[in-house]
Design a protein around this motif. Sequence first.
Motif, PDB file in Angstrom:
ATOM      1  N   ARG A 215       0.835  -1.208   0.000  1.00  0.00           N
ATOM      2  CA  ARG A 215       0.000   0.000   0.000  1.00  0.00           C
ATOM      3  C   ARG A 215       0.867   1.254   0.000  1.00  0.00           C
ATOM      4  O   ARG A 215       0.634   2.180  -0.783  1.00  0.00           O
ATOM      5  N   SER A 216       1.875   1.246   0.836  1.00  0.00           N
ATOM      6  CA  SER A 216       2.681   2.463   0.949  1.00  0.00           C
ATOM      7  C   SER A 216       3.571   2.666  -0.277  1.00  0.00           C
ATOM      8  O   SER A 216       4.141   3.737  -0.466  1.00  0.00           O
ATOM      9  N   ASN A 217       3.681   1.649  -1.114  1.00  0.00           N
ATOM     10  CA  ASN A 217       4.466   1.788  -2.336  1.00  0.00           C
ATOM     11  C   ASN A 217       3.589   1.771  -3.588  1.00  0.00           C
ATOM     12  O   ASN A 217       4.100   1.655  -4.704  1.00  0.00           O
ATOM     13  N   ASP A 218       2.270   1.876  -3.398  1.00  0.00           N
ATOM     14  CA  ASP A 218       1.332   1.880  -4.526  1.00  0.00           C
ATOM     15  C   ASP A 218       1.502   0.679  -5.436  1.00  0.00           C
ATOM     16  O   ASP A 218       1.497   0.801  -6.663  1.00  0.00           O
ATOM     17  N   ILE A 219       1.650  -0.468  -4.835  1.00  0.00           N
ATOM     18  CA  ILE A 219       1.762  -1.712  -5.612  1.00  0.00           C
ATOM     19  C   ILE A 219       0.480  -2.516  -5.399  1.00  0.00           C
ATOM     20  O   ILE A 219       0.089  -2.788  -4.265  1.00  0.00           O
ATOM     21  N   LEU A 220      -0.156  -2.875  -6.491  1.00  0.00           N
ATOM     22  CA  LEU A 220      -1.381  -3.662  -6.425  1.00  0.00           C
ATOM     23  C   LEU A 220      -1.023  -5.111  -6.086  1.00  0.00           C
ATOM     24  O   LEU A 220      -0.108  -5.686  -6.683  1.00  0.00           O
ATOM     25  N   GLY A 247      -6.798  -2.510  -2.502  1.00  0.00           N
ATOM     26  CA  GLY A 247      -5.417  -2.776  -2.881  1.00  0.00           C
ATOM     27  C   GLY A 247      -5.147  -4.181  -3.380  1.00  0.00           C
ATOM     28  O   GLY A 247      -3.998  -4.512  -3.676  1.00  0.00           O
TER      29      GLY A 247
END
Lengths: 414, 414
Positions: A215-220, A247
């Motif tokens: 989440r904190s790295n915007d990775i799905l 997410g």
Amino acid sequence: MTTPSTPRRVEGISLDPWYNSYADRTAGLSASEVRALFAVASRPEVVSLAGGMPYVSALPQDVLNGSIERVMQEQGPVALQYGGGQGVGVLREQILDIMALEGVRGSADDVVITTGSQQALDLVTKLFVNPGDVVLAEAPSYVGALGVFRSYQAEVAHVLMDDQGIIPESLRETIANLKAAGKSIKLLYTIPNFQNPTGVTMSFARRAEVLEIARSNDILVLEDNPYGLLHFGTPAPHAMRSLDDDGVVYLGTFSKTLAPGLRVGWALAPHGIREKLILAAEAAILSPSVFNQLIISEYLNRTDWMAQIETFRETYRERKESMIAALGEYLPKLSWTDPGGGFFVWLNLPRTSIRRRCSREPSRNWSRTPRAPPSTRMDAAATTSASRSAIRSPTSSRRASAGSPPSSTASSTC
Amino acid sequence: MTTPSTPRRVEGISLDPWYNSYADRTAGLSASEVRALFAVASRPEVVSLAGGMPYVSALPQDVLNGSIERVMQEQGPVALQYGGGQGVGVLREQILDIMALEGVRGSADDVVITTGSQQALDLVTKLFVNPGDVVLAEAPSYVGALGVFRSYQAEVAHVLMDDQGIIPESLRETIANLKAAGKSIKLLYTIPNFQNPTGVTMSFARRAEVLEIARSNDILVLEDNPYGLLHFGTPAPHAMRSLDDDGVVYLGTFSKTLAPGLRVGWALAPHGIREKLILAAEAAILSPSVFNQLIISEYLNRTDWMAQIETFRETYRERKESMIAALGEYLPKLSWTDPGGGFFVWLNLPRTSIRRRCSREPSRNWSRTPRAPPSTRMDAAATTSASRSAIRSPTSSRRASAGSPPSSTASSTC
């Protein structure tokens, strides 16, 4: 493209005249290890420990026949016609009940039915991966998923696991290194329950921590859960999707709890992604088979499908125990995982035996991590008491094979 | 990717948090016109002339039930299990017999069974099209194929047709212009028989000439033939594939001659392409449904399937004649095609009536050719004597709709 002056056909030589026409992504297509496994596993003389094929003979065929008959009788013309690209509404509702068993709540509007969950893997990758984008995956991971990622020119970066699943420090470090190298990380692919190929289950604490890192790295997160319901007594922790609606794309399938020959799986996608997923599905196949969807819907509706899953659990638990016992008996110097469910036991092999006995390094299929120790996946779900003889060292197997079927070792995965 | 500092969730606003993560190709995905047609066509009050759905109620359900029962009885565990990615061998052999009816000779080794021929379209496009590559297609062409091409970021260039099919001069000129602009032309997509949406059939002489133009320009022909066997008395000319083994990927399907709900189609590919096609198919779905393949195989094996195709021919011929008669009666000032088979009649509409009565220009769906005249596809296969009332001018239809079902015009295609 060849230039017009290049001859397309070379007499007497079997060249592919279209060699220069293929798209760049075709370079990512490689001979399918899944196909190689299935091809060997289906040979009658082979006792395969490699396949990942469910024990469909345990299905109550008369019950299934009844479901099929009712579909044809009551909804024949609907079943035989085109359907919606998202899948049949009533089945999408029933899928919510199945996912609820693992803590997942969602809307049937966000379920997209696919041709096995493999197709969902393909479509999600198509939606997100530009050439050169990175997909994170466990080391090792499911070969069929790695094949999909490569077919869209993704770079796969493997993250280390221990017996609790993905190691958060390895995930953080991998992400940091990739970002420092200017890479775009699009997906984190994980099989948190009874993982393919290791049999490892990610602990609940790790699930939460991995989600937070993603989440904190915007990775799905792409959570693949074919085996979750097939535990051996202790249910797996709740699905990652139960902790994060936005997410995670969650994948499920009827291939392991019912029958892979029907090719029905699904994705539960965040609402914003869902519509694009349907569009991609429609472009790919117009609609999944209504016939097969209605058979499954009818089966779920009219039978005690949880009792059938209990039967599968018991069958696979017995087989796993038989495999573990045989490993202890015949290969006492090796180590292996003892999974809490699913199909697979992961065997760590001594490097020397691999070099001597196998034609190629097995872990190559599951991971590109350099210097990964030699190891192999064994399909505990396929183990019967009659096939315990398949679990031997290459030497003892050769000895035992006099007068018994050839190729009865797990060499297809070597 | 969004940067880590970008908030993924915006309170109170329903934004897609993954908006910045999608692959570039996702821009090519657009709302499916096929879905829109199916959605309208399945509403009970609508007499749809738009769908392209076969008349599955004409199938002998008892015969089909018998095939299904035998498959479950004799091959249940095989039908319910994973299969090979290329498809079941016996069905691939039977497909050779079907293609032979249109002059095609090939090897079962070069047949790849897919989830409807739509999936074959998807896979061939995936194999050949880099972003920016050109796919040539008839103007107008099948919307579902155009959607696939766009989903891989192809540029589609349309080639003019007349009542003999593709106009060779237009094809040569289009290719020359594209080459002069430095474009890479990968595929020529054509539906030579009873084309979707126009109903036009390409003459044999044109087939040969179009193939020669493609060959001399190193353009692979993608021959899509869902309707070929459904002629109204005079068989269509032999398939383009019958003239060129190496230059054509031929697509067939059981969706129009049997049942689309089973989702079984196929590609016959040049030998060099075949292997890559199987790899792409395996990445996409692992294997097509063995259950559905075996049902079709059993149906072909045990029944007089040609007699069933004769029944469909007669049914669709009657419906087409009913539609043509109704057009003559209710819309005498317009012009239309009179197809020799298949599902579709193409209606040329006066520009003014379109502007007044329809919400958007229909020909937009099928072609991006500038200033194409207003026109629409009508599904003759769906026409019954009871639905002749659907063929009226919007005005007369409105008048007629008092006391009759609403929305009974062809407006869904407008």
